[in-house]
Design a protein around this motif. Structure first.
Motif, mmCIF file in Angstrom:
data_model
loop_
_atom_site.group_PDB
_atom_site.id
_atom_site.type_symbol
_atom_site.label_atom_id
_atom_site.label_comp_id
_atom_site.label_asym_id
_atom_site.label_seq_id
_atom_site.Cartn_x
_atom_site.Cartn_y
_atom_site.Cartn_z
ATOM 1 N N GLU A 40 0.820 -1.215 0.000
ATOM 2 C CA GLU A 40 0.000 0.000 0.000
ATOM 3 C C GLU A 40 0.853 1.263 0.000
ATOM 4 O OE1 GLU A 40 -2.901 1.952 3.215
ATOM 5 O OE2 GLU A 40 -3.536 -0.043 2.565
ATOM 6 N N SER A 41 1.877 1.300 0.829
ATOM 7 C CA SER A 41 2.728 2.478 0.934
ATOM 8 C C SER A 41 3.475 2.735 -0.368
ATOM 9 C CB SER A 41 3.731 2.300 2.079
ATOM 10 O OG SER A 41 4.592 3.411 2.162
ATOM 11 N N ALA A 44 0.981 3.814 -3.197
ATOM 12 C CA ALA A 44 0.523 5.199 -3.011
ATOM 13 C C ALA A 44 1.591 6.172 -3.492
ATOM 14 C CB ALA A 44 0.176 5.456 -1.551
ATOM 15 N N ARG A 51 -3.477 7.711 0.855
ATOM 16 C CA ARG A 51 -3.891 6.330 1.097
ATOM 17 C C ARG A 51 -5.405 6.160 1.154
ATOM 18 N NH1 ARG A 51 0.128 2.925 4.983
ATOM 19 N NH2 ARG A 51 2.107 3.640 4.115
ATOM 20 N N LEU A 54 -6.766 5.075 -2.226
ATOM 21 C CA LEU A 54 -6.144 3.787 -2.546
ATOM 22 C C LEU A 54 -6.801 2.672 -1.751
ATOM 23 C CD1 LEU A 54 -4.058 1.993 -3.852
ATOM 24 C CD2 LEU A 54 -2.414 2.687 -2.089
ATOM 25 N N ARG A 55 -7.019 2.912 -0.455
ATOM 26 C CA ARG A 55 -7.661 1.891 0.367
ATOM 27 C C ARG A 55 -9.082 1.595 -0.108
ATOM 28 N NH1 ARG A 55 -5.372 4.247 6.120
ATOM 29 N NH2 ARG A 55 -3.356 3.164 6.055
ATOM 30 N N LEU A 58 -8.767 -0.615 -3.159
ATOM 31 C CA LEU A 58 -8.436 -1.989 -2.773
ATOM 32 C C LEU A 58 -9.654 -2.701 -2.191
ATOM 33 C CD1 LEU A 58 -4.906 -1.472 -1.141
ATOM 34 C CD2 LEU A 58 -5.445 -2.219 -3.470
ATOM 35 N N SER A 69 -8.211 -10.026 1.090
ATOM 36 C CA SER A 69 -7.618 -9.410 2.271
ATOM 37 C C SER A 69 -7.417 -10.478 3.338
ATOM 38 C CB SER A 69 -8.541 -8.306 2.805
ATOM 39 O OG SER A 69 -7.998 -7.721 3.970
#
Length: 222
Positions: A40-41, A44, A51, A54-55, A58, A69
């Motif tokens: 994720e990091s 981004a 984030r 992006l989250r 996802l 997940s």
């Protein structure tokens, strides 16, 4: 009264959808591989976004089954197993058969317009098969079936099929195969087109069923 989220939330949702579409296509094409964890990091930073969207992107893809997940571990691209393959194509058969039948219940113009789209796809597919371009052929195969479903004009059919079509394309990438019966693809799609034009409901439904079963058999033996 102003909504609590305000205009910024609308922008974020749009950004999230754009990101989801981009990631979905990368996963389908195999740029992000089965079993790979989504950092994720890092992602981004690469996309130069916060984030939050992006989250959300996802989460959308997890809801679609394009990502999974794992609690306390993160988000991963699923590895397609044999039972996944059969379940996915079983759903595809049900949706496509229902869509084909619904299309035949529609207007002649609806059928004609759909057939015109399908004919162009089949023509291009023949060229790519002759060139032995598997990736292009696979994309055209997906376009053909999506166009068949889209021809119904039923937004819910289309929405449902979009997800299952993405998962079926992941089967091909995840199993790292090309169909042994690649040369038969054009004939099978041409047959579906012909039966749709002829209004042969029983023949069309059988052709759709047989085509999907052939695909499962080809993928299962590789």
């Amino acid at each position: 009264m102003v909504a609590p989220d305000g205009p910024y939330a609308v922008e974020e949702r749009t950004t999230a959808q754009t990101i989801a579409d981009q990631l979905r296509e990368e996963i389908i094409q195999g740029a992000i591989r089965p079993g790979q964890q989504i950092n994720e990091s890092l992602l981004a930073g690469q996309l130069n976004i916060s984030r939050g969207p992006l989250r959300e992107a996802l989460q959308r893809l997890c809801q679609e089954g394009i990502l999974i997940s794992r609690r306390n571990y993160g988000v991963f691209v699923p590895v397609v197993k044999a039972h996944d393959l059969r379940e996915i194509y079983e759903v595809r058969e049900s949706v496509e058969s229902a869509a084909a039948s619904r299309l035949l219940d529609g207007s002649q113009k609806q059928i004609k317009d759909t057939c015109e789209v399908l004919r162009k796809i089949v023509g291009e597919m023949a060229k790519q098969v002759a060139a032995s371009d598997w990736q292009a052929t696979a994309r055209l195969d997906a376009q053909f079936h999506s166009a068949l479903v889209a021809g119904t004009g039923n937004s819910r059919f289309i929405r449902i099929y979009k997800t299952i079509a993405a998962e079926s394309r992941m089967c091909v990438v995840g199993l790292e195969v090309s169909f042994p019966g690649m040369a038969d693809l054009v004939q099978e799609h041409q047959k579906i087109l012909h039966l749709l034009e002829a209004g042969d409901r029983n023949g069309l439904l059988e052709a759709v069923r047989r085509h999907i079963q052939n695909t499962v058999e080809d993928l299962a033996v590789t």
